[in-house]
Design a protein around this motif. Structure first.
Motif, PDB file in Angstrom:
ATOM      1  N   UNK A  19       0.818  -1.205   0.000  1.00 15.95           N
ATOM      2  CA  UNK A  19       0.000   0.000   0.000  1.00 15.95           C
ATOM      3  C   UNK A  19       0.854   1.258   0.000  1.00 15.95           C
ATOM      4  N   UNK A  20       2.102   1.110  -0.423  1.00 12.63           N
ATOM      5  CA  UNK A  20       2.998   2.260  -0.579  1.00 12.63           C
ATOM      6  C   UNK A  20       3.204   2.508  -2.065  1.00 12.63           C
ATOM      7  N   UNK A  61      11.577  20.679   1.577  1.00 11.77           N
ATOM      8  CA  UNK A  61      11.839  20.124   0.247  1.00 11.77           C
ATOM      9  C   UNK A  61      11.204  18.735   0.160  1.00 11.77           C
ATOM     10  N   UNK A  62      10.284  18.521  -0.781  1.00 14.77           N
ATOM     11  CA  UNK A  62       9.674  17.190  -0.915  1.00 14.77           C
ATOM     12  C   UNK A  62      10.688  16.143  -1.387  1.00 14.77           C
ATOM     13  N   UNK A  63      10.718  15.046  -0.674  1.00 13.78           N
ATOM     14  CA  UNK A  63      11.512  13.901  -1.110  1.00 13.78           C
ATOM     15  C   UNK A  63      10.757  13.103  -2.156  1.00 13.78           C
ATOM     16  N   UNK A  64       9.442  12.995  -1.957  1.00 12.07           N
ATOM     17  CA  UNK A  64       8.606  12.242  -2.884  1.00 12.07           C
ATOM     18  C   UNK A  64       7.176  12.727  -2.752  1.00 12.07           C
ATOM     19  N   UNK A  65       6.397  12.464  -3.776  1.00 11.53           N
ATOM     20  CA  UNK A  65       4.964  12.744  -3.776  1.00 11.53           C
ATOM     21  C   UNK A  65       4.253  11.391  -3.743  1.00 11.53           C
ATOM     22  N   UNK A  66       3.437  11.190  -2.722  1.00  7.24           N
ATOM     23  CA  UNK A  66       2.837   9.887  -2.461  1.00  7.24           C
ATOM     24  C   UNK A  66       1.410   9.811  -2.994  1.00  7.24           C
ATOM     25  N   UNK A  67       1.072   8.653  -3.513  1.00 11.54           N
ATOM     26  CA  UNK A  67      -0.317   8.366  -3.871  1.00 11.54           C
ATOM     27  C   UNK A  67      -0.971   7.426  -2.868  1.00 11.54           C
ATOM     28  N   UNK A  68      -0.157   6.700  -2.110  1.00  7.24           N
ATOM     29  CA  UNK A  68      -0.706   5.777  -1.118  1.00  7.24           C
ATOM     30  C   UNK A  68       0.374   5.470  -0.089  1.00  7.24           C
TER      31      UNK A  68
END
Length: 1131
Positions: free
Chosen positions: A776-777, A896-903
């Motif tokens: 779920x990641x 600073x964003x490391x990543x943009x998450x969808x789940x």
């Protein structure tokens, strides 16, 4: 006697002739009667049984809910700002005349410990209850353990296994109650915070029970009374309370109660272990964990022993001094404590109210059920007294509402079963009556030529259908009732309630309507066939219906509305009305059942449309299959097989339709339900994030990190039954805005400071992804240039972005700025007053450009803020000392964003525009420290002790339910706080798994019944085909074909039809199921999974081919046994 009129006599005569003719036909053609009777019987019996189960299905979900939270219709508990206990005697008397109250039962729940001699103590919850009275009320009716006597307890089985104690073996355990801790907990002053001029004022509720026993001026104890105490106790009392010059004491109520709560230590008593509690059986919620249960008489005796001073160790001078102090107070003419006795029924910690006719109430639809529970709660509150300090909680209703989706899905599946079986039965009855009409066309023509009018012929066909439907309905209802008796017994034993085994009104109505309407529809269609022939055509015995050519001449002026066009128009209008009016209406009224019913209708319409479309390709697919399977010595038969397929295309189309419908529905329905059940399970997994989830209630009551970490580390390193139970664990902080001083938290890009989003801020540990469900990641984009990016798997897709949050980030490496200009740029980052957009800066603030907080943001936030992984962002925190809305202080951080998450596991809101912002524990601690430093606010936490809200634990895949339950109980004991919840994933999805299993069994039964119908249709179709082509059958034998070869022609024909139906039905079922799955995943954003019912599909396909061979071989057998000459004559 009055003579009947001519028309009346004619009507009665026609009915009599029809009845007599139908009776003779039954004797003459037992096959048709048997098929019709069996069809109606199976339909009536199966549908009425299903409806009877649907009407009782709520009891299954009720039992699941009761096993989860207890059989507690209404929980009465003291209010936070009122008394500490409830007077059960008064409340029971008040509710004695309440019309909807079956009764109330008291409970006493206290923290305690159990230990075996020479072993460490194990935290538990001591629960005292009146077992006999609860059995009379029906509270925990499936409780299998016996009543408890004096000195007996029942203990959670997992705890007994842990300490290696055998139940019912006479072994004893020492029960210890820390009375000081209990009293401090129960008598902690309760604060009511109010805001006055920006300052917080506290109003406390006096909870000192001695305030009524000791006068306001204090209680005078002379020295001669103190002299009666033993030296050790006397020294303890005089040390705690200073004496005057004469050695006398004057003790205030507050000083006396403080002394008692601080000096009273432990109360211990030996108990014999009776039963090991494997399951709660609705007695109490699972979340309580390890418990020791005793009877109310034993609890009363234990309290009496405490009041008498026994149960406190002889060497415990402070404890003995406490008893002596109480005795001294009693001696000094205190009416409150003279001859003091304590009736524990006047001091219950909770009270459970049981409702009358509870099974009926919980079986109602959700809205009706909720309104009746609310009325019940209102009635209880009215009889108890609206001014009483009592809170009311409908515990069971809340748990039952959580199963609403599963109940709706179950209901819709059963609705589709009913609709499809009715459609199959209608097609079968129609085929049966149509076969009779085609076989008896000449006979009907002779009856018409002898003067029988068309209405009389209609009556004749009606009686013929009615004659087998009436006994079939009666026998079907009887069999349905008999079949439901063992089912009702199983449900009764399962739920522990008396269940009526009779047929419900809905089940009987459905069975009777199905039994009457099926022959009626079949009669209407077949009657049109019988009366659609001219008398000359009906008397032509050499005429074959398959070779008919129809010519219809319509005048242009008569061409207007076509029946087909009208049907299509009404269907389109109806579908448009459903979609554009009823669907929005269901959302307006939040009627999920109506919405899913509309979706079911649309899905069935899609299924039917796909089947009709598949019929276009049916014949060409059959021809292709015939050329593929007719090989070897039977190769010359391929032309005969294709010729028969073309000649019988009209009659075989009904057979193909019913087979395709049956198979497509089974594939579609089982796949769809499996996908939806799996999606519901995945939603729960996504929300929970791990096998076990531990949650804390509030910022001021967080998880005890050190105790939990030590416990889980020991479990993680220990080998239990050849496996390591705990695979990993991780902590998550509270939302920073849960801190009362923090009012605002927003995030925006540096380019758009006025365009921001309110956010929740959480801290994660570096091992978060390795200790949760990684499936779920999901990420939308990742900044791969950030250092510290490790891999979660071999292909490093996606990488471990949570671990990367712990590494420092230098923003200058992302900025394309000449070195000589770097120091000249004034950053909009720092600390200042409330007006954050006009913040003042000093020269030292440039250092903040050399450090940025790594964060993770949600996909929805990226779209709202137009941010990417290479976009710098500004985090604003507004806070104040008083917790008011005016932000007296603020702090800005470069992020600073490391990543943009969808789940992300355990964060279902990650896809929203106001989704959470996730950072490392160190960054979270830094922000918290800045708030404390700038605002001079004490949060109560530091970098080594953060406010933790969640603990997520993943366990071994081979962990048993017993091991998980034991681990959860041990965690509850470590927490020692009933406000903290321990949730086991398997318990959360239990109802979904159980329901899926039952539905799978149901589909197997539907498959058997549907294939029985298919067999009869195939048999009737091939009987008619062979009868009309009997001359051809004889010619083939006459020119040298063997009987087996001719029979194989019909078997090949059937196999071609069934194979084409299997291919089309499978494709249609899968495509419709995929459409449902994609629509469902569109809302849930879950990983796509396709669950094909392999076992059911293989069984259905095998049975289909068995049916095809039997249905084609058996009709040809009589012609194979006849002489060629007889067959050529068509006899």
């Amino acid at each position: 006697m009055h003579k009947l009129g001519g028309s009346t006599r004619r009507i009665f005569g026609e009915f009599r002739i029809g009845a007599e003719y139908a009776l003779k036909e039954i004797r003459k053609s037992k096959r048709s009667f048997s098929i019709g009777w069996l069809t109606v019987f199976l339909t009536v019996a199966f549908l009425s049984l299903i409806q009877n189960l649907v009407d009782r299905a709520s009891i299954i979900f009720l039992k699941f809910s009761e096993d989860s939270v207890g059989q507690w219709d209404l929980l009465l508990s003291p209010t936070l700002d009122g008394t500490l206990f409830l007077n059960y005697s008064n409340i029971n008397g008040s509710l004695a005349n309440a019309p909807n109250v079956e009764g109330v039962a008291p409970r006493w729940i206290l923290p305690a410990t159990l230990r075996q001699a020479g072993q460490p103590e194990n935290p538990i919850f001591l629960m005292a209850m009146d077992l006999e009275w609860e059995n009379n009320l029906g509270l925990g009716v499936t409780w299998p353990y016996r009543d408890l006597g004096d000195g007996e307890i029942s203990v959670t089985a997992s705890l007994l296994r842990k300490i290696k104690v055998q139940p019912n073996s006479g072994q004893q355990l020492t029960l210890t109650i820390s009375l000081g801790d209990v009293l401090k907990t129960l008598t902690t002053p309760i604060s009511n915070s109010t805001m006055n001029g920006g300052e917080i004022s506290e109003a406390t509720t006096n909870t000192n029970p001695l305030s009524t026993a000791i006068p306001p001026g204090g209680l005078f104890i002379p020295n001669n009374t103190l002299a009666l105490l033993p030296p050790g106790q006397q020294a303890a009392v005089t040390t705690a309370f200073p004496t005057d010059g004469n050695g006398n004491l004057n003790i205030s109520s507050d000083a006396a109660w403080t002394f008692i709560t601080e000096t009273l230590t432990n109360f211990t008593q030996e108990f014999r272990v009776v039963d090991a509690i494997d399951s709660v059986h609705g007695k109490y919620p699972k979340a309580i964990g390890n418990v020791a249960i005793m009877g109310v008489e034993a609890a009363q005796r234990m309290v009496n022993n405490f009041v008498a001073g026994s149960g406190v160790g002889a060497g415990d001078a402070s404890g003995q001094a406490t008893s002596a102090l109480l005795g001294a107070i009693a001696v000094q003419n205190s009416p409150f404590l003279q001859n003091f006795t304590l009736n524990i029924k006047e001091y219950a910690t909770t009270i459970i109210a049981i409702m009358k006719d509870r099974q009926f109430v919980y079986a109602q639809p959700p809205d009706t059920r909720r309104s009746q529970i609310v009325r019940f709660s209102n009635q209880v509150a009215t009889y108890v007294g609206l001014d009483q300090p009592v809170d009311y909680t409908a515990v069971l209703l809340t748990a039952l509402d959580a199963t609403q989706f599963m109940q709706i899905f179950l209901g819709e599946v059963l609705v589709t079963v009913i609709v499809v079986l009715l459609a199959l039965a209608v097609l079968l009855i129609f085929s049966l009556l149509l076969a009779d009409v085609e076989e008896k066309t000449f006979e009907y023509g002779m009856l018409r030529s002898l003067g029988m009018r068309q209405p009389a012929l209609v009556n004749l066909l009606f009686f013929q259908a009615l004659w087998f439907s009436v006994p079939a309905i009666s026998f079907g209802l009887l069999v349905s009732y008999v079949a439901f008796v063992p089912i009702s017994y199983f449900l009764s034993q399962f739920a522990g309630v008396e269940l009526d085994a009779s047929m419900t009104a809905g089940a009987m109505s459905l069975g009777m309507c199905a039994g009457v309407l099926l022959p009626l529809f079949g009669t209407i269609m077949s009657t049109r066939k019988a009366l659609g022939k001219t008398l000359r055509d009906a008397l032509d015995v050499f005429r074959v219906s398959l070779n008919e050519t129809f010519v219809r001449i319509d005048r242009l002026e008569k061409l207007g509305l076509s029946t087909t066009e009208l049907i299509i128009a009404f269907v389109l209008i109806g579908m448009g009305f459903l979609v554009y009016y009823i669907v929005p209406l269901s959302f307006v009224f939040q009627d999920l059942k109506l919405f899913f019913r509309i979706m079911t209708i649309i899905l069935l319409a899609m299924l039917l449309g796909a089947i009709l479309m598949g019929g276009v390709f049916q014949h060409w697919l059959e021809i292709t299959i015939a050329h593929s399977i007719v090989q070897g010595v039977d190769r010359p038969l391929v032309h005969l097989v294709t010729k028969n397929l073309a000649a019988h295309i009209r009659r075989n189309s009904k057979t193909a339709s019913i087979f395709t419908l049956c198979l497509a529905y089974l594939v579609f329905a089982s796949t769809m339900f499996g996908l939806q059940a799996n999606s519901l399970r995945e939603i729960v997994e996504w929300n929970q994030g791990a096998d076990i989830l531990v949650t804390a209630p509030s910022w001021t009551n967080p998880l005890p990190e050190q105790r939990l970490r030590r416990f889980l580390t020991d479990i993680q390193s220990s080998n239990q039954d050849g496996q390591y139970l705990v695979s990993g664990f991780t902590f998550v902080t509270f939302n920073l805005k849960s801190f009362g001083a923090v009012n605002t938290g927003t995030l925006n890009t540096l380019a758009s400071p006025f365009w921001d989003r309110n956010i929740a801020i959480y801290g994660l540990e570096p091992n978060f992804l390795r200790a949760t469900f990684q499936r779920y990641f999901m990420t939308e984009s990742v900044d791969d240039e950030i250092p510290g990016m490790s891999c979660l798997d071999d292909d490093c897709s996606p990488p471990d972005v949570v671990a990367a949050l712990s590494y420092p980030m230098n923003p200058m490496q992302y900025a394309d700025i000449p070195p000589e200009l770097e120091a000249m740029i004034p950053p909009n980052i720092g600390t200042g007053p409330t007006d954050r957009y006009r913040e003042r800066f000093d020269a030292n603030q440039t250092r903040l450009y050399h450090n940025a907080l790594p964060i993770l943001i949600a996909q929805g936030m990226r779209k709202a803020l137009r941010a990417e992984v290479d976009t710098f962002m500004q985090l604003y925190i507004g806070f104040s000392r008083t917790g008011a809305d005016n932000n007296a202080f603020s702090r800005l951080y470069l992020c600073k964003p490391v990543a943009i998450l969808t789940k992300l596991p355990s964060f279902p809101a990650i896809g929203t525009s106001n989704g959470p912002v996730l950072m490392s524990m160190a960054s979270y601690a830094q922000i918290l420290a800045d708030i404390e430093r700038i605002g001079s606010i004490d949060s109560g936490y530091n970098a080594s002790s953060l406010p933790l809200q969640k603990l997520l634990i993943t366990t071994s895949k081979n962990a048993t339910d017993r091991q998980l339950a034991a681990l959860a109980n041990d965690l509850t004991a470590v927490l020692a706080d009933d406000n903290m919840a321990v949730s086991i994933l398997r318990d959360q999805v239990q109802s979904t798994i159980e329901s899926s299993t039952y539905i799978t069994y149901l589909f197997y039964v539907v498959a058997v019944v549907g294939l029985i119908f298919c067999f009869f249709v195939l048999w009737l179709s091939f009987t008619a085909n062979i009868r009309e082509n009997s001359w051809e059958f004889g010619v083939l034998r006459a020119i040298g074909f063997s009987v087996a070869s001719v029979q194989r022609v019909y078997v090949y024909e059937a196999i071609c039809i069934i194979t084409a139906c299997v291919i089309l039905g499978t494709l249609i079922g899968i495509l419709v199921a995929l459409a449902v799955a994609m629509q469902f995943n569109l809302f849930t954003q879950l990983p796509f999974t396709f669950l094909f019912p392999t076992g059911l599909y293989i069984a259905v396909v095998i049975l289909s081919f068995v049916v095809s061979i039997a249905g084609s071989y058996l009709p040809s057998k009589p012609y194979a046994l006849e002489r060629i000459a007889t067959v050529l004559k068509g006899r």
